[in-house]
Motif scaffolding. Structure first.
Motif: not given
Length: 390
Positions: A41, A59, A89, A91, A94, A131, A292
């Motif tokens: 983050d 996230t 969560f 993304q 990112c 996450m 991800w």
């Protein structure tokens, strides 16, 4: 609604007023009650890779469903019902392609990438799981091949049922390490495999790590210059079969690699560029992947394109289904990390939380000069901000 928004061109992050999003087909709208911070983050806010004019960052989240998208009303799944407590969560910033962020008062999310939070768990605690928990599960099961209790795979790619599998978790008291240990123990119980769990962590954390739900068999102090040799001794000279490097930066990668036997596998969570290591210098090549992938979309990430991975998304849905069973049987599947509740909500994430996280290598994180108790160095805790009280 309020949201924490990054302007990549100027690297500015500020709380802004934005329209409340509307759930699309397969999505639900969530009133966010708590968010948890992860190193990424801060890294991708201070060093933006996003290419849009603005992006909501963040996230991990937890909250309560307030409305559902088209065609979901007829489903019996709790995660499609207004009032259900859920976590998941996003993304955030990112990626280069436009992906949703979690640090907002309202967010939308696909219902099958959420998990139902049991009544026995606070939303603050739940926000710290998704996450990092999925990252650990991908490492332990998808990459290391240990038997998976929720994916129908109880066979292992290592040894025989009567062998002792030596598993090392480096930096065992980190958020990732704490989840990885729990998943290794779940794997052992589900499969009947004999696993010797070995951890490398600060000596101050050893008593904590010996207790449930982590139950380490052997612990070494990673500040001890002889810790690699002590790990090998603990395996009776056989070496480590499976390793999780929770830091995955420079010297940690090289040192963990030195504990491995010739048939070992090693999971890392930063690539060679970000982790600053050279795979050509490693006897056992580490296995890297991005969490991800579980979101199921093509992602532009750190100069590479991560293709949409349907199998990774299926694995993610099974993981969240597994966590969701706690809402029915009351048995928490993964104990949340120890929490540090931070004051101030969205407005204080950057000046306080990001200062503690830093924006570079985790292993080189420096102490702040602040004297507030909540600004003491982070160790074995997850920072959580309340967005709305339960």
């Amino acid at each position: 609604m309020k949201a924490l928004v990054l302007t990549p061109a100027t690297k500015d992050v500020s709380v802004q007023e934005l329209p409340i999003p509307q759930p699309r087909d397969g999505e639900v709208l969530i009133r966010v009650h708590a968010v948890a911070l992860n190193p990424v983050d801060a890294i991708y806010a201070v060093h933006p890779i996003a290419e849009q004019d603005q992006r909501i960052i963040g996230t991990d989240f937890a909250g309560i469903i307030t409305s559902v998208g088209p065609n979901l009303e007829s489903l019996s799944d709790l995660r499609t019902k207004i009032g259900t407590r859920v976590a998941g969560f996003h993304q955030g910033a990112c990626s280069t392609n436009d992906r949703p962020g979690a640090f907002a008062e309202y967010i939308t999310a696909p219902y099958d990438l959420l998990w139902s939070v049991p009544d026995s768990m606070s939303l603050e605690a739940a926000s710290a799981v998704s996450m990092c928990g999925l990252t650990a599960a991908q490492g332990v099961f998808s990459r290391l091949g240990l038997p998976c209790p929720f994916d129908g795979q109880v066979n292992s790619s290592v040894g025989t049922a009567n062998d002792v599998t030596n598993v090392l978790i480096y930096s065992a008291s980190t958020s990732l390490g704490l989840y990885a240990a729990q998943l290794v123990q779940l794997s052992a119980r589900a499969s009947g495999r004999k696993i010797r769990l070995i951890g490398a962590a600060s000596a101050s954390k050893h008593d904590f790590l010996r207790k449930a739900p982590y139950n380490y068999d052997v612990l070494v102090d990673y500040r001890d210059p002889n810790w690699v040799e002590k790990v090998k001794e603990a395996t009776e000279g056989k070496g480590i079969d499976r390793a999780v490097d929770s830091i995955s930066e420079g010297e940690s990668v090289y040192s963990v690699n030195n504990t491995l036997n010739d048939n070992a596998k090693m999971a890392v969570f930063r690539g060679p560029k970000g982790g600053q290591y050279d795979p050509s210098e490693l006897r056992v090549k580490p296995i890297y992947g991005a969490v991800w992938e579980g979101l199921g979309h093509e992602i532009g990430y750190n100069g590479a394109i991560i293709a949409a991975n349907p199998d990774a998304r299926v694995f993610a849905t099974k993981f969240f289904n597994f966590l969701s069973t706690a809402a029915a049987d009351g048995k928490v599947k993964l104990e949340p990390n120890p929490l540090r509740l931070m004051p101030g909500g969205l407005e204080r994430i950057v000046p306080d939380g990001f200062e503690l996280l830093g924006s570079g290598m985790v292993s080189k994180r420096s102490d702040t000069s602040r004297n507030e108790d909540y600004m003491r160095p982070i160790s074995g805790e997850k920072m959580v901000y309340k967005i709305l009280g339960e």
